[in-house]
Design a protein around this motif. Structure first.
Motif, short mmCIF file in Angstrom:
data_model
loop_
_atom_site.label_atom_id
_atom_site.label_comp_id
_atom_site.label_asym_id
_atom_site.label_seq_id
_atom_site.Cartn_x
_atom_site.Cartn_y
_atom_site.Cartn_z
N ALA A 132 8.17 -30.85 -16.63
CA ALA A 132 8.06 -30.83 -18.10
C ALA A 132 9.29 -31.46 -18.72
O ALA A 132 9.20 -32.28 -19.65
CB ALA A 132 7.88 -29.40 -18.61
N ARG A 133 10.45 -31.11 -18.21
CA ARG A 133 11.69 -31.69 -18.72
C ARG A 133 11.75 -33.18 -18.40
O ARG A 133 12.28 -33.96 -19.20
CB ARG A 133 12.89 -30.96 -18.13
CG ARG A 133 13.10 -29.59 -18.72
CD ARG A 133 14.32 -28.95 -18.11
NE ARG A 133 14.72 -27.77 -18.86
CZ ARG A 133 15.75 -27.00 -18.50
NH1 ARG A 133 16.47 -27.30 -17.44
NH2 ARG A 133 16.05 -25.93 -19.21
N GLY A 134 11.25 -33.57 -17.24
CA GLY A 134 11.26 -34.99 -16.85
C GLY A 134 10.41 -35.85 -17.78
O GLY A 134 10.81 -36.96 -18.13
N GLU A 135 9.26 -35.34 -18.18
CA GLU A 135 8.40 -36.07 -19.12
C GLU A 135 9.13 -36.26 -20.45
O GLU A 135 9.14 -37.34 -21.03
CB GLU A 135 7.09 -35.31 -19.36
CG GLU A 135 6.21 -35.17 -18.15
CD GLU A 135 5.12 -36.22 -18.06
OE1 GLU A 135 5.02 -37.08 -18.95
OE2 GLU A 135 4.35 -36.15 -17.08
N GLU A 136 9.75 -35.18 -20.93
CA GLU A 136 10.46 -35.23 -22.20
C GLU A 136 11.63 -36.22 -22.13
O GLU A 136 11.85 -37.03 -23.04
CB GLU A 136 10.97 -33.83 -22.56
CG GLU A 136 11.72 -33.76 -23.85
CD GLU A 136 12.20 -32.34 -24.14
OE1 GLU A 136 12.11 -31.94 -25.31
OE2 GLU A 136 12.64 -31.64 -23.21
N ASN A 137 12.39 -36.15 -21.04
CA ASN A 137 13.54 -37.03 -20.88
C ASN A 137 13.13 -38.50 -20.79
O ASN A 137 13.76 -39.37 -21.40
CB ASN A 137 14.35 -36.62 -19.65
CG ASN A 137 15.62 -37.41 -19.54
OD1 ASN A 137 16.46 -37.40 -20.42
ND2 ASN A 137 15.76 -38.13 -18.43
N ALA A 138 12.08 -38.79 -20.04
CA ALA A 138 11.62 -40.18 -19.90
C ALA A 138 11.21 -40.76 -21.25
O ALA A 138 11.55 -41.90 -21.57
CB ALA A 138 10.47 -40.25 -18.90
N ALA A 139 10.51 -39.98 -22.04
CA ALA A 139 10.10 -40.44 -23.38
C ALA A 139 11.33 -40.69 -24.24
O ALA A 139 11.42 -41.71 -24.94
CB ALA A 139 9.18 -39.42 -24.04
N ARG A 140 12.30 -39.78 -24.18
CA ARG A 140 13.51 -39.92 -24.99
C ARG A 140 14.29 -41.18 -24.60
O ARG A 140 14.77 -41.92 -25.46
CB ARG A 140 14.40 -38.68 -24.84
CG ARG A 140 15.64 -38.73 -25.71
CD ARG A 140 16.51 -37.48 -25.67
NE ARG A 140 16.76 -36.94 -24.35
CZ ARG A 140 16.18 -35.84 -23.86
NH1 ARG A 140 15.30 -35.17 -24.57
NH2 ARG A 140 16.46 -35.42 -22.66
N VAL A 141 14.42 -41.45 -23.32
CA VAL A 141 15.15 -42.63 -22.85
C VAL A 141 14.49 -43.90 -23.38
O VAL A 141 15.17 -44.83 -23.83
CB VAL A 141 15.25 -42.63 -21.31
CG1 VAL A 141 15.73 -43.98 -20.79
CG2 VAL A 141 16.19 -41.52 -20.84
N ILE A 142 13.16 -43.94 -23.36
CA ILE A 142 12.45 -45.13 -23.86
C ILE A 142 12.65 -45.29 -25.36
O ILE A 142 12.92 -46.38 -25.84
CB ILE A 142 10.95 -45.06 -23.51
CG1 ILE A 142 10.75 -45.16 -22.00
CG2 ILE A 142 10.18 -46.17 -24.23
CD1 ILE A 142 9.34 -44.88 -21.53
N VAL A 143 12.54 -44.21 -26.09
CA VAL A 143 12.64 -44.27 -27.55
C VAL A 143 14.08 -44.58 -27.99
O VAL A 143 14.30 -45.44 -28.85
CB VAL A 143 12.14 -42.96 -28.20
CG1 VAL A 143 12.47 -42.91 -29.67
CG2 VAL A 143 10.64 -42.82 -27.98
#
Length: 191
Positions: free
Chosen positions: A62-73
């Motif tokens: 769950a944290r990995g999904e959130e982090n990946a989205a944040r890095v892209i944005v």
């Protein structure tokens, strides 16, 4: 496309984005199957020589999904991985619930999918945070980031399957094949 589950996307995408997100959603579904019907105590139980638990794996992904989205944005060229983030990463605390992390997983996965749907080009290069295991600044395409998340999810689905089988005998493949005509017969029971 061959999948183990019936993945449904919450975003309207086509082509390569649809293919990649469908495979990722299939793996997300497999993790949910491994976690289904568990109590919080069961989700915290270590059943192998590893310290990993199903609850901790759901939390980590769950944290990995959130982090990946944040890095892209954010696309921060000076980003550094926050090592303090790892505190408690691989444990489902007594004040946390499996249902709570499953909800966060679903919410964060939907957020990641929205970021991918809105991305203009999967070839866009995104700066990656430096970390002790990656000390130099690197750039990865959005495609590579999706593939890395898919690999990470599949990797931990395997862990979750083994942990669950040791917990109560349920296997993910056994669970998704319940009631399927193709899964009946002696050949399936021995696999």
């Amino acid at each position: 496309m061959a999948t183990y589950t019936t993945p449904e996307l919450g975003v309207d995408v086509s082509g390569e984005k649809r293919e990649l997100l469908t495979l990722l959603q299939d793996q997300r579904n497999m993790l949910r199957v491994a976690a289904r019907n568990l109590t919080d105590d069961q989700a915290r139980k270590q059943t192998t020589v590893s310290a990993l638990t199903i609850g901790a794996l759901v939390k980590h992904l769950a944290r990995g999904e959130e982090n990946a989205a944040r890095v892209i944005v954010e696309r921060d060229e000076n980003a550094e991985f926050d090592m303090s983030r790892l505190a408690g990463e691989y444990e489902l605390g007594t004040d946390e619930t499996l249902d709570g992390w499953l909800e966060a997983y679903e919410r964060n996965a939907a957020g990641f999918d929205r970021v991918i749907a809105e991305a203009a080009d999967l070839d866009d290069l995104i700066p990656q945070p430096t970390a002790p295991w990656q000390p130099e600044h690197e750039w990865a395409s959005i495609r590579t980031m999706i593939l890395n998340l898919l690999r990470e999810t599949a990797h931990h689905c395997g862990h979750a399957d083994i942990i669950r089988e040791a917990l109560d005998g349920q296997t993910t493949m056994g669970a998704i094949s319940e009631g399927q005509a193709w899964a009946e017969g002696e050949w399936w029971e021995q696999s």
